[in-house]
Design a protein around this motif. Structure first.
Motif, PDB file in Angstrom:
ATOM      1  N   UNK A   1     -10.505 -33.441   7.672  1.00 16.15           N
ATOM      2  CA  UNK A   1     -11.168 -34.626   8.305  1.00 16.15           C
ATOM      3  C   UNK A   1     -11.041 -34.777   9.353  1.00 16.15           C
ATOM      4  N   UNK A   2     -11.689 -35.994  10.009  1.00 13.60           N
ATOM      5  CA  UNK A   2     -11.842 -36.207  11.283  1.00 13.60           C
ATOM      6  C   UNK A   2     -10.996 -37.094  12.171  1.00 13.60           C
ATOM      7  N   UNK A   3     -10.284 -36.437  12.788  1.00 10.03           N
ATOM      8  CA  UNK A   3      -9.921 -37.693  13.498  1.00 10.03           C
ATOM      9  C   UNK A   3      -8.362 -38.286  12.704  1.00 10.03           C
ATOM     10  N   UNK A   4      -8.731 -39.765  12.457  1.00  4.21           N
ATOM     11  CA  UNK A   4      -8.134 -40.851  11.338  1.00  4.21           C
ATOM     12  C   UNK A   4      -8.677 -40.478  10.123  1.00  4.21           C
TER      13      UNK A   4
ATOM     14  N   UNK B   1      -4.274 -41.499   3.070  1.00  7.25           N
ATOM     15  CA  UNK B   1      -4.439 -40.189   2.111  1.00  7.25           C
ATOM     16  C   UNK B   1      -4.146 -40.148   0.995  1.00  7.25           C
ATOM     17  N   UNK B   2      -5.860 -40.521  -0.064  1.00  4.06           N
ATOM     18  CA  UNK B   2      -5.471 -40.628  -1.251  1.00  4.06           C
ATOM     19  C   UNK B   2      -5.635 -39.552  -2.404  1.00  4.06           C
ATOM     20  N   UNK B   3      -4.299 -40.144  -3.750  1.00  3.11           N
ATOM     21  CA  UNK B   3      -4.137 -38.758  -4.495  1.00  3.11           C
ATOM     22  C   UNK B   3      -5.669 -38.751  -5.414  1.00  3.11           C
ATOM     23  N   UNK B   4      -5.951 -37.981  -5.468  1.00  2.00           N
ATOM     24  CA  UNK B   4      -7.337 -37.798  -6.145  1.00  2.00           C
ATOM     25  C   UNK B   4      -6.645 -37.435  -7.674  1.00  2.00           C
ATOM     26  N   UNK B   5      -6.195 -36.649  -8.219  1.00  2.00           N
ATOM     27  CA  UNK B   5      -5.451 -35.810  -8.613  1.00  2.00           C
ATOM     28  C   UNK B   5      -5.690 -37.115 -10.180  1.00  2.00           C
TER      29      UNK B   5
END
Length: 182
Positions: free
Chosen positions: A170-173, A154-158
């Protein structure tokens, strides 16, 4: 593993069992390509961490102008070359080398891409490294350029001030985030 749409639709691709890779599942690939369909025709594509070449070949099947496929694995390069040869693709450029080094080479050469696929090994910070380089060298992307990121993180793209999340799912994991230039 097959090409799901375009001129090579239904053609089988090698590499679903390539050691060290996890090809994008067909349902994920179908969803991603539906999301970027309007950007593909006549585009120049960069597929870093290319694996089997699955994503770049799908883009070429949907009339991308040309694609650059980069992978550091010699086994992956053999698979990519076989897939390209089997489909008689003439507008693909296969490069054996480190993704970050090649990205920096493309920046020095003033290459501009319309779509960049980033599907690095999961649970590494490779995606952050590449996005940081692109963010600092935003001219590597065309004005309406897209980056398609596939990761389990889960990346902070901001923190990338020249990019924003255009679409995400999101697809599963797995997360698929499509970034655009601001």
């Amino acid at each position: 593993m097959k090409v799901i749409s375009g001129k090579y639709k239904g053609k089988k691709l090698l590499g679903y069992d390539l050691n060290g890779t996890r090809p994008t599942m067909d349902r994920v690939k179908e969803s991603v390509f539906a999301s970027i369909q309007d950007y593909i025709k006549d585009s120049i594509v960069l597929d870093l961490y290319s694996g089997s070449g699955n994503l770049a070949i799908e883009a070429l099947s949907n009339y991308a102008n040309k694609a650059y496929l980069v992978d550091k694995s010699k086994d992956a390069i053999k698979v990519i070359n076989n897939n390209i040869k089997d489909l008689k693709i003439t507008n693909a450029y296969v490069i054996n080398g480190d993704a970050i080094n090649k990205l920096n080479d493309f920046i020095k050469e003033n290459k501009v891409f319309d779509i960049i696929f980033l599907d690095p090994p999961y649970n590494t910070n490779e995606i952050d490294k590449v996005l940081s380089i692109i963010n600092k060298n935003i001219n590597i992307l065309s004005k309406e350029g897209l980056i398609v990121c596939e990761t389990t993180l889960n990346i902070d793209y901001d923190k990338y001030n020249n990019l924003y999340v255009y679409k995400n799912k999101k697809y599963g994991q797995k997360y698929v985030n499509i970034l655009k230039t601001k």
